[in-house]
Design a protein around this motif. Structure first.
Motif, PDB file in Angstrom:
ATOM      1  N   UNK A  94       0.809  -1.219   0.000  1.00 46.04           N
ATOM      2  CA  UNK A  94       0.000   0.000   0.000  1.00 46.04           C
ATOM      3  C   UNK A  94       0.846   1.275   0.000  1.00 46.04           C
ATOM      4  N   UNK A  95       2.101   1.181   0.460  1.00 42.39           N
ATOM      5  CA  UNK A  95       3.006   2.325   0.463  1.00 42.39           C
ATOM      6  C   UNK A  95       4.415   1.787   0.558  1.00 42.39           C
ATOM      7  N   UNK A  96       5.353   2.370  -0.253  1.00 44.01           N
ATOM      8  CA  UNK A  96       6.713   1.892  -0.122  1.00 44.01           C
ATOM      9  C   UNK A  96       7.743   3.001  -0.024  1.00 44.01           C
ATOM     10  N   UNK A  97       7.407   4.235  -0.337  1.00 45.52           N
ATOM     11  CA  UNK A  97       8.391   5.305  -0.267  1.00 45.52           C
ATOM     12  C   UNK A  97       8.572   5.774   1.174  1.00 45.52           C
ATOM     13  N   UNK A  98       9.785   6.205   1.476  1.00 43.66           N
ATOM     14  CA  UNK A  98      10.052   6.705   2.813  1.00 43.66           C
ATOM     15  C   UNK A  98      10.444   5.599   3.777  1.00 43.66           C
ATOM     16  N   UNK A  99      10.395   5.912   5.058  1.00 43.66           N
ATOM     17  CA  UNK A  99      10.838   4.970   6.088  1.00 43.66           C
ATOM     18  C   UNK A  99       9.894   3.791   6.279  1.00 43.66           C
ATOM     19  N   UNK A 100       8.621   4.005   5.992  1.00 47.11           N
ATOM     20  CA  UNK A 100       7.634   2.985   6.314  1.00 47.11           C
ATOM     21  C   UNK A 100       7.190   2.229   5.073  1.00 47.11           C
ATOM     22  N   UNK A 101       6.866   0.961   5.289  1.00 45.22           N
ATOM     23  CA  UNK A 101       6.258   0.124   4.260  1.00 45.22           C
ATOM     24  C   UNK A 101       4.957  -0.426   4.832  1.00 45.22           C
ATOM     25  N   UNK A 102       3.867  -0.212   4.122  1.00 44.41           N
ATOM     26  CA  UNK A 102       2.582  -0.782   4.517  1.00 44.41           C
ATOM     27  C   UNK A 102       2.212  -1.854   3.497  1.00 44.41           C
ATOM     28  N   UNK A 103       2.616  -3.088   3.784  1.00 42.56           N
ATOM     29  CA  UNK A 103       2.347  -4.201   2.890  1.00 42.56           C
ATOM     30  C   UNK A 103       1.732  -5.349   3.660  1.00 42.56           C
ATOM     31  N   UNK A 104       0.678  -5.940   3.082  1.00 41.10           N
ATOM     32  CA  UNK A 104      -0.057  -7.000   3.775  1.00 41.10           C
ATOM     33  C   UNK A 104       0.078  -8.296   2.982  1.00 41.10           C
ATOM     34  N   UNK A 105       0.378  -9.370   3.679  1.00 37.32           N
ATOM     35  CA  UNK A 105       0.660 -10.653   3.052  1.00 37.32           C
ATOM     36  C   UNK A 105      -0.522 -11.608   3.201  1.00 37.32           C
ATOM     37  N   UNK A 106      -0.860 -12.284   2.101  1.00 31.98           N
ATOM     38  CA  UNK A 106      -2.044 -13.139   2.041  1.00 31.98           C
ATOM     39  C   UNK A 106      -1.707 -14.467   1.372  1.00 31.98           C
ATOM     40  N   UNK A 107      -2.605 -15.427   1.569  1.00 31.07           N
ATOM     41  CA  UNK A 107      -2.527 -16.746   0.952  1.00 31.07           C
ATOM     42  C   UNK A 107      -3.855 -17.070   0.292  1.00 31.07           C
ATOM     43  N   UNK A 108      -3.800 -17.530  -0.965  1.00 24.27           N
ATOM     44  CA  UNK A 108      -4.970 -18.111  -1.621  1.00 24.27           C
ATOM     45  C   UNK A 108      -4.583 -19.497  -2.136  1.00 24.27           C
ATOM     46  N   UNK A 109      -5.559 -20.366  -2.291  1.00 22.68           N
ATOM     47  CA  UNK A 109      -5.318 -21.732  -2.760  1.00 22.68           C
ATOM     48  C   UNK A 109      -6.303 -22.097  -3.862  1.00 22.68           C
ATOM     49  N   UNK A 110      -5.950 -23.136  -4.625  1.00 25.42           N
ATOM     50  CA  UNK A 110      -6.831 -23.609  -5.696  1.00 25.42           C
ATOM     51  C   UNK A 110      -6.508 -25.055  -6.016  1.00 25.42           C
ATOM     52  N   UNK A 111      -7.510 -25.829  -6.443  1.00 30.76           N
ATOM     53  CA  UNK A 111      -7.261 -27.223  -6.825  1.00 30.76           C
ATOM     54  C   UNK A 111      -6.580 -27.347  -8.183  1.00 30.76           C
ATOM     55  N   UNK A 112      -6.682 -26.314  -9.020  1.00 25.22           N
ATOM     56  CA  UNK A 112      -6.063 -26.303 -10.344  1.00 25.22           C
ATOM     57  C   UNK A 112      -5.588 -24.886 -10.624  1.00 25.22           C
ATOM     58  N   UNK A 113      -4.645 -24.752 -11.532  1.00 24.77           N
ATOM     59  CA  UNK A 113      -4.070 -23.429 -11.786  1.00 24.77           C
ATOM     60  C   UNK A 113      -5.124 -22.469 -12.338  1.00 24.77           C
ATOM     61  N   UNK A 114      -6.142 -23.016 -13.024  1.00 25.18           N
ATOM     62  CA  UNK A 114      -7.208 -22.173 -13.569  1.00 25.18           C
ATOM     63  C   UNK A 114      -8.202 -21.762 -12.486  1.00 25.18           C
ATOM     64  N   UNK A 115      -8.083 -22.355 -11.292  1.00 25.26           N
ATOM     65  CA  UNK A 115      -8.996 -22.032 -10.213  1.00 25.26           C
ATOM     66  C   UNK A 115      -9.996 -23.149  -9.964  1.00 25.26           C
ATOM     67  N   UNK A 116     -11.025 -22.839  -9.154  1.00 27.44           N
ATOM     68  CA  UNK A 116     -11.278 -21.524  -8.548  1.00 27.44           C
ATOM     69  C   UNK A 116     -10.299 -21.233  -7.411  1.00 27.44           C
ATOM     70  N   UNK A 117      -9.862 -19.981  -7.340  1.00 25.18           N
ATOM     71  CA  UNK A 117      -8.954 -19.532  -6.300  1.00 25.18           C
ATOM     72  C   UNK A 117      -9.762 -18.996  -5.127  1.00 25.18           C
ATOM     73  N   UNK A 118      -9.333 -19.366  -3.941  1.00 21.56           N
ATOM     74  CA  UNK A 118     -10.077 -19.051  -2.722  1.00 21.56           C
ATOM     75  C   UNK A 118     -10.012 -17.564  -2.390  1.00 21.56           C
ATOM     76  N   UNK A 119     -10.859 -17.151  -1.452  1.00 19.07           N
ATOM     77  CA  UNK A 119     -10.667 -15.852  -0.822  1.00 19.07           C
ATOM     78  C   UNK A 119      -9.395 -15.901   0.009  1.00 19.07           C
ATOM     79  N   UNK A 120      -8.776 -14.765   0.248  1.00 17.98           N
ATOM     80  CA  UNK A 120      -7.464 -14.776   0.898  1.00 17.98           C
ATOM     81  C   UNK A 120      -7.514 -15.028   2.392  1.00 17.98           C
ATOM     82  N   UNK A 121      -6.446 -15.653   2.873  1.00 15.92           N
ATOM     83  CA  UNK A 121      -6.162 -15.787   4.301  1.00 15.92           C
ATOM     84  C   UNK A 121      -5.091 -14.752   4.635  1.00 15.92           C
TER      85      UNK A 121
END
Length: 534
Positions: A94-121
């Protein structure tokens, strides 16, 4: 029979590759930053020929980047396969310039590369470049850079690689987090991946920053928590000592093993234009054969630590990209080559049904907006190329403009635009923004423009050869007519003017509509042609 493949294997803006194999299928995930949908995943059966297979982050519950600054959004995804499922880890920065970084890390999964891809954890926000390691005992571990915002003399803010266990049943991180590696003297330690081999845990990281000192570092330990000893010949891969190598900025890598036991490394690289240190194609993905040596360390198969442009590959026939691609908008789905900026609400940006057979792009905020732009574009993937389109657009005044654009970010674009002149005529002008913060200088070539016929479509074109970009349009007699000066496309790059040292994307060519009056005036595009020229 041994053929030779030429790097990069994914030309154009395709950085931060993460690779995995499932049976005889290989998949590479790359960063997309502010371009939507998020994450590109390419598929191959032979490691040489690749096709786009998925962009999994395609709905608001997974990704909404409205308001994300330039070069924020999706950073360094990690793709893996375990327990019969694909696992995709990603950062939404969400922000990378300056002293602070606001970045949020998530995980999604799927049974196949085409999906369906889950909502994020949701995982954490302690730093970027997360990666998930599936250990042989069934446990799963997240590694990511920990960001240190404190300004300290002689120290960088890349505060080491953080390790924490992930519980897939509870869908959360558990147990303590701990720093397992603080990097080498090259500093800027990021992009971690863990592997297990012959009783060792091998840690691969990127170091030296994403520019011309970029590098791949490896370290190993008998315990996943460390301590890790650094490779005796480190760095394992870099172009920092080879300024004449056509593949520069080599770093941020991942490893994959073939069914026969051969190991390959994918890594990002950049190809600066001749005589410059600018690469408008952005950071691309290359491939190198590597070997596990008798001392248990990994090294490039051809020796040294410099990436090879041409790589031998047995029993493979590399297929050249087509010389020409013509996109017609006859289906209800946008052709896969195209993306747009930031928003999951694609219906606010374009429609393929409101005027059947056309791509209708709605005029939204200005080319400087971080929220909602009417811009649909594809990667420039060749230093010699051209693009053409046909537009129907009837602006009411100067606040409405639409046309053909070469776009890097809000301060770097060249734009051939239909608008309304002070005389009241519909006109064609060249708008160029080729500086960076704090100037953001906008140049409009001949504000009176070329007068166009009312209520008639017009064909627009652009030609790029290395550093030179020139727009053209088709006159009433069918002949193409140049318009505006020769522009510098190298400015549309990470290494361009001013604050761009540190941006991370690449140049796109596409169709745009902007209406800063707020009326949403649409432009209709009949087709889009892209040519790669010798």
């Amino acid at each position: 029979m041994t053929e030779t493949i030429r790097n990069p294997i994914l030309p154009g803006f395709n950085p931060d590759p993460s690779i995995c194999r499932v049976g005889s299928d290989y998949y590479i995930a790359t960063s997309t930053f502010e371009w939507y949908p998020g994450v590109q995943i390419h598929h191959s059966r032979d490691l040489a020929n690749w096709q786009l297979a998925a962009r999994p982050l395609e709905r608001a519950s997974q990704l909404d980047m409205r308001g994300n600054p330039d070069s924020c959004g999706i950073w360094a995804p990690c793709l893996s396969h375990a327990d019969g499922v694909f696992w995709l880890i990603y950062t939404d920065m969400k922000r990378y310039e300056g002293n602070f970084k606001d970045g949020h890390n998530y995980l999604v999964t799927a049974p196949a590369i085409e999906g369906p891809w889950s909502d994020p954890v949701y995982l954490n926000s302690s730093g970027f470049d997360p990666s998930l390691f599936h250990d042989t005992d069934g446990r799963k571990w997240l590694v990511n850079l920990r960001w240190d915002y404190r300004p300290r003399a002689g120290q960088d803010r890349f505060g080491g690689i953080l390790l924490q266990e992930y519980d897939p049943a509870e869908k959360r991180l558990i147990g303590p987090d701990r720093i397992i590696f603080t990097g080498t003297a090259m500093k800027l330690t990021e992009g971690p991946h863990l592997y297990r081999r012959d009783g060792w845990y091998h840690l691969l990281v990127a170091e030296g920053g994403t520019s011309y000192d970029h590098a791949v570092t490896m370290a190993r330990s008998r315990s996943i928590t460390g301590p890790y000893e650094v490779h005796p010949d480190n760095p394992v891969l870099t172009s920092r000592y080879a300024p004449d190598n056509p593949l520069q900025r080599a770093g941020h890598a991942d490893l994959v093993e073939t069914p026969s036991g051969q190991t390959w490394m994918v890594h990002l690289c950049g190809r600066p234009l001749p005589g410059t240190w600018r690469s408008p194609l952005g950071r691309e993905t290359a491939l190198q054969p590597v070997e596990w040596c008798d001392d248990g360390w990994l090294r490039l198969a051809h020796g040294g630590n410099t990436p090879a442009l041409d790589v031998p590959m047995p029993d493979v026939t590399p297929q050249a990209l087509p010389e020409e691609e013509v996109f017609r908008f006859e289906e209800e789905l946008l052709p896969a080559a195209f993306q747009w900026l930031r928003t999951p609400e694609r219906e606010r940006i374009f429609s393929l049904t409101e005027r059947p057979g056309y791509l209708r792009v709605f005029g939204r905020e200005s080319p400087g907006s971080w929220f909602e732009q009417g811009l649909v574009a594809r990667r420039q993937d060749s230093t010699a190329c051209s693009a053409e389109t046909e537009i129907t657009f009837e602006p009411d005044d100067l606040q409405q403009f639409a046309g053909l654009i070469a776009y890097y970010n809000r301060f770097k674009f060249h734009y051939l635009a239909v608008t309304r002149g002070d005389s009241g005529d519909k006109v064609l002008v060249v708008i160029s923004c080729n500086d960076d913060w704090p100037n953001g200088y906008l140049d409009i070539t001949d504000a009176d423009g070329v007068v166009l016929e009312p209520d008639s479509p017009v064909r627009l074109g652009v030609d790029i050869h290395e550093q030179a970009l020139r727009f053209r349009y088709q006159g009433s007699d069918g002949a193409w007519i140049p318009i505006g000066p020769t522009l510098d496309v190298s400015l549309l790059s990470d290494e361009g003017n001013g604050r761009a040292h540190g941006y991370f994307t690449g140049n796109f060519l596409g169709m745009a509509a902007h209406d800063i009056s707020g009326r949403g005036t649409p432009a209709d595009f009949a087709w889009f042609r892209y040519r790669r020229t010798p």
